[in-house]
Design a protein around this motif. Structure first.
Motif, PDB file in Angstrom:
ATOM      1  N   SER A  35       0.853  -1.183   0.000  1.00 48.07           N
ATOM      2  CA  SER A  35       0.000   0.000   0.000  1.00 48.07           C
ATOM      3  C   SER A  35       0.891   1.236   0.000  1.00 48.07           C
ATOM      4  N   ASP A  42      -4.647   6.228   2.090  1.00 44.70           N
ATOM      5  CA  ASP A  42      -3.975   4.952   1.799  1.00 44.70           C
ATOM      6  C   ASP A  42      -4.623   4.293   0.595  1.00 44.70           C
ATOM      7  N   TYR A  43      -3.773   3.860  -0.348  1.00 41.22           N
ATOM      8  CA  TYR A  43      -4.232   3.175  -1.543  1.00 41.22           C
ATOM      9  C   TYR A  43      -3.486   1.847  -1.665  1.00 41.22           C
ATOM     10  N   PRO A  44      -4.129   0.822  -2.242  1.00 40.33           N
ATOM     11  CA  PRO A  44      -3.385  -0.384  -2.600  1.00 40.33           C
ATOM     12  C   PRO A  44      -2.381  -0.034  -3.696  1.00 40.33           C
TER      13      PRO A  44
END
Length: 88
Positions: A35, A42-44
């Protein structure tokens, strides 16, 4: 439209080109292990080796990778036999 055929984990994902560190955020169902935090969210993270940011077709640059094609490899492999026939 048909019901219950769409994936459940359709979410924003960061695609990062590891060659030049450029990123692209778009929605995807790709499975990720990492991530990343961008602008406090928060992003993958999905790491790519080649994207339109680094591929020679899209960048317009020409690269010589040092690899020869099958014809050149064939000529190199059998040129010693060609030289023997010329000496006779």
């Amino acid at each position: 439209m048909r019901k219950k055929i769409h994936p459940k984990n359709y979410r924003p994902v960061v695609f990062k080109d590891i060659n030049n560190e450029k990123i692209l955020i778009c929605r995807s169902t790709v499975e990720t292990k990492d991530s990343i935090q961008i602008n406090g969210l928060d992003y993958p993270l999905y790491k790519m080796e080649v994207s339109s940011f680094s591929h020679p077709f899209f960048t317009g640059e020409k690269r010589f990778l040092g690899k020869t094609g099958p014809a050149e490899r064939f000529k190199k492999k059998y040129e010693k036999y060609n030289n023997i026939n010329k000496k006779k």
